[in-house]
Motif scaffolding. Structure first.
Motif, PDB file in Angstrom:
ATOM      1  N   HIS A  61     -59.655  26.737 -21.359  1.00  9.21           N
ATOM      2  CA  HIS A  61     -60.017  27.621 -22.439  1.00  9.21           C
ATOM      3  C   HIS A  61     -60.141  29.351 -21.728  1.00  9.21           C
ATOM      4  O   HIS A  61     -59.886  30.346 -22.472  1.00  9.21           O
ATOM      5  CB  HIS A  61     -61.938  27.395 -22.443  1.00  9.21           C
ATOM      6  CG  HIS A  61     -61.338  26.055 -22.825  1.00  9.21           C
ATOM      7  ND1 HIS A  61     -62.814  25.349 -22.262  1.00  9.21           N
ATOM      8  CD2 HIS A  61     -60.979  24.920 -23.165  1.00  9.21           C
ATOM      9  CE1 HIS A  61     -63.115  24.016 -22.986  1.00  9.21           C
ATOM     10  NE2 HIS A  61     -61.690  24.369 -23.752  1.00  9.21           N
ATOM     11  N   THR A  77     -68.327  24.723 -19.325  1.00  5.66           N
ATOM     12  CA  THR A  77     -68.230  23.169 -19.694  1.00  5.66           C
ATOM     13  C   THR A  77     -68.140  23.145 -18.104  1.00  5.66           C
ATOM     14  O   THR A  77     -68.635  23.493 -16.969  1.00  5.66           O
ATOM     15  CB  THR A  77     -66.890  22.729 -20.010  1.00  5.66           C
ATOM     16  OG1 THR A  77     -66.321  23.528 -19.263  1.00  5.66           O
ATOM     17  CG2 THR A  77     -66.097  23.010 -21.296  1.00  5.66           C
ATOM     18  N   THR A 102     -68.891  19.176 -27.570  1.00  6.06           N
ATOM     19  CA  THR A 102     -68.267  17.528 -27.116  1.00  6.06           C
ATOM     20  C   THR A 102     -68.244  16.818 -28.386  1.00  6.06           C
ATOM     21  O   THR A 102     -67.060  16.202 -28.846  1.00  6.06           O
ATOM     22  CB  THR A 102     -68.411  16.475 -26.365  1.00  6.06           C
ATOM     23  OG1 THR A 102     -69.780  16.143 -26.348  1.00  6.06           O
ATOM     24  CG2 THR A 102     -68.130  17.060 -24.820  1.00  6.06           C
ATOM     25  N   ARG A 135     -63.080  19.537 -33.517  1.00  6.51           N
ATOM     26  CA  ARG A 135     -62.908  21.150 -32.825  1.00  6.51           C
ATOM     27  C   ARG A 135     -63.017  21.248 -31.965  1.00  6.51           C
ATOM     28  O   ARG A 135     -64.067  21.208 -31.305  1.00  6.51           O
ATOM     29  CB  ARG A 135     -63.352  22.279 -33.834  1.00  6.51           C
ATOM     30  CG  ARG A 135     -61.957  22.757 -34.746  1.00  6.51           C
ATOM     31  CD  ARG A 135     -60.977  21.846 -35.558  1.00  6.51           C
ATOM     32  NE  ARG A 135     -61.970  21.536 -36.535  1.00  6.51           N
ATOM     33  CZ  ARG A 135     -61.914  22.330 -37.636  1.00  6.51           C
ATOM     34  NH1 ARG A 135     -61.040  23.797 -38.290  1.00  6.51           N
ATOM     35  NH2 ARG A 135     -61.172  22.139 -39.115  1.00  6.51           N
ATOM     36  N   ARG A 136     -61.940  21.767 -31.259  1.00  3.77           N
ATOM     37  CA  ARG A 136     -61.993  21.715 -29.865  1.00  3.77           C
ATOM     38  C   ARG A 136     -61.378  23.476 -29.944  1.00  3.77           C
ATOM     39  O   ARG A 136     -61.160  24.264 -30.589  1.00  3.77           O
ATOM     40  CB  ARG A 136     -59.861  21.207 -29.260  1.00  3.77           C
ATOM     41  CG  ARG A 136     -60.227  20.357 -29.851  1.00  3.77           C
ATOM     42  CD  ARG A 136     -61.175  19.358 -28.662  1.00  3.77           C
ATOM     43  NE  ARG A 136     -60.393  18.829 -27.640  1.00  3.77           N
ATOM     44  CZ  ARG A 136     -59.914  17.654 -27.097  1.00  3.77           C
ATOM     45  NH1 ARG A 136     -59.076  17.365 -28.363  1.00  3.77           N
ATOM     46  NH2 ARG A 136     -59.305  18.359 -25.767  1.00  3.77           N
ATOM     47  N   GLU A 169     -58.867  25.503 -30.163  1.00  3.25           N
ATOM     48  CA  GLU A 169     -58.331  26.404 -31.411  1.00  3.25           C
ATOM     49  C   GLU A 169     -59.729  27.108 -31.592  1.00  3.25           C
ATOM     50  O   GLU A 169     -58.742  28.392 -31.960  1.00  3.25           O
ATOM     51  CB  GLU A 169     -58.341  24.838 -32.717  1.00  3.25           C
ATOM     52  CG  GLU A 169     -58.078  24.717 -33.921  1.00  3.25           C
ATOM     53  CD  GLU A 169     -58.637  24.181 -34.290  1.00  3.25           C
ATOM     54  OE1 GLU A 169     -58.009  22.981 -34.013  1.00  3.25           O
ATOM     55  OE2 GLU A 169     -58.351  24.413 -36.146  1.00  3.25           O
TER      56      GLU A 169
END
Lengths: 336, 336
Positions: free
Chosen positions: B109, B96, B42, B78-79, B82
């Motif tokens: 995702h 996750t 996270t 950063r996610r 991306e």
């Protein structure tokens, strides 16, 4: 896939049953079109390069006249090796009776088939326990595939679980109940029957042979343990490396004593990679290996996921033929 | 194989452990060279196209500073989407936390990864129970492979057994114990503990969450049953199609009554292809599903080989990470 079927006992017949009943679904699900181009029993061979209908073959075999009824394809007295060498085929299914002394005649059939670059599926413990290493190397050398799922656990996929489903993991030990006859006898003794009575029951139900020594003395379990361990752990055990003690010395008093401790006596085949044994052991009632009747069970303890137990019927023509069918599908998918 | 690891909880860390410890044997046995090119928690991402050492990554994650300690590769905030779109990779491992309401963020995702033609491995039940059909079709369309062995049974290969090891056979019904927490509670109640005490013990041992409703009311088992059944029998169950009743109404008196009949009460998830339920059931003590403590078990009844039961731990970071590793190996072997 053109198949030569060597042996038309319960297993060979079971396979014919599956191939007949499942022809459409095998084609749909896997693109597998299994064609029996030859089939043999002790009377001779039937040969038909265009393929024999499994249902007709089964009906003929079961009729009084046997294979001779399947004219014009019957060739009396023809032997398997000759057929393997002269009939064009992709795979040989070897299901003659087991012989653990020298593996014959299955050993010659399998070796001959592999040398002729034919894939081989067998449920015959003899050649596999005597020469798994040699035969798998030979298969590799010839670009053929050898599969023998049905040698241990009947239709219960014990070998497949160890290699395929535990990929990336390492089996560090094996413990199992791999002989249904003795498990049935011990289960009935747990209900108060004497050994001899339980054995009689096992014979009546078809679980025990007329000569039950092979089961009762632990030989069958030792053979299967060697196959399991060599396959799942890469050991090179021979049957004589397994210290085997059967169930003949187990008394009702032993069983009662076990029960008083919350335990049961089972004939456990066990290997930790070094020491291999088959012997009556006390295990907790809550152990997943505590399975009743003629069931088989194996626990693989692995590095990553701990102990995993697989339970199922350990014998039966229809069930073990299910393992032959799985092997044929596996070969079909790999050799495409 | 270049991997993006999304999620660094117990599962992500477990996978890093296996990849670090087994690097040599994975290369030897399967030709698999797994390279973590990005990893996210996270706080952000670490990215290194040349590959990050799993051991270093693990140590950094567990240190007080977390991923920020891994300079110069750390990119705060950063996610995942991306990273999935901008970092070149062969596979995305999505671990996750599970969300069964809309499957997010895992759903996005996984969808994003598949659309970018990356293979996906996940143990996340949310997206799989909500959209197994859509996601597997999407994967096929994009030429990618989606695997989710770890969603049911932890490291115990329940899904794999059904599809791979039972090839050529048909699963006609499923019955299983697929929630370890409730099985532990029922086992302890069988020893005389009251429900609340047993639940407290389960919490202490880490089997039950602070909010155990999800387990105790049968929701977790219903989700897993839907995944199992959709995978093994081709049903199209949603969680709401499973009639679920938990164990809250089971009393010590019920359990004693069961014991007096030689039976036990277990929370059984069951599907016959039409009706699906999760509810406390009486089963014989000798049933292979009668497994103690937090163990899981599933019985597939098949057409050819009858009932087959698989027993193992149903959870655990290290164990479930073993399932992730198996899936990565499977993808590697199939996409070669």
């Amino acid at each position: 896939m053109r198949i030569i079927l060597v042996g038309l006992g319960a297993l060979g017949q079971g396979l014919l049953g599956h191939l007949g009943e499942q022809a459409d679904s095998l084609l749909d699900a896997y693109g597998l079109r299994a064609k029996i181009v030859a089939a043999l029993d002790t009377s001779g061979a039937v040969v038909q390069p265009a393929g024999l209908d499994p249902a007709v073959l089964l009906r003929t075999k079961r009729s009084r006249g046997g294979l001779a009824g399947l004219q014009p394809y019957f060739r009396p007295g023809r032997r398997a090796l000759e057929i393997i060498h002269t009939v064009d085929a992709d795979a040989v299914v070897e299901v003659t009776p087991t012989n653990i002394l020298d593996g014959e005649p299955a050993m010659s059939h399998i070796r001959g088939a592999l040398k002729a670059r034919r894939h081989v599926v067998t449920a015959n413990k003899g050649p596999i326990v005597l020469a798994m290493g040699y035969l798998t190397s030979l298969a590799e050398e010839m670009g053929a595939i050898l599969r023998f799922s049905g040698t241990v656990g009947g239709g219960t996929p014990m070998l497949d679980l160890a290699r395929h489903s535990l990929r990336g993991d390492r089996v560090v030990s094996i413990a199992g109940i791999v002989n249904g006859t003795t498990n049935y006898i011990l289960t009935r003794m747990g209900e108060g029957l004497a050994f001899e009575e339980a054995l009689e029951q096992a014979k009546k139900l078809g679980y025990a042979e007329a000569n039950p020594a092979y089961d009762v003395e632990g030989t069958d379990a030792a053979i299967k343990l060697a196959i399991l361990s060599n396959w799942a752990m890469g050991t090179r055990l021979r049957v004589t490396d397994v210290s085997a003690r059967g169930i003949k010395e187990v008394t009702l008093a032993d069983i009662e004593r076990a029960q008083a401790q919350g335990k049961v006596i089972k004939l456990i085949a066990r290997c930790d990679g070094k020491v291999a044994s088959v012997q009556p052991e006390l295990i907790p009632k809550t152990d997943p290996l505590n399975v009743p009747g003629p069931l088989n069970a194996v626990t693989y303890t692995t590095e990553n996921v701990g102990p995993i137990t697989l339970v199922g019927k350990g014998a039966g023509g229809r069930e073990t033929a299910g393992a032959l069918l799985r092997d044929l599908i596996d070969i079909h998918l790999r050799s495409k």
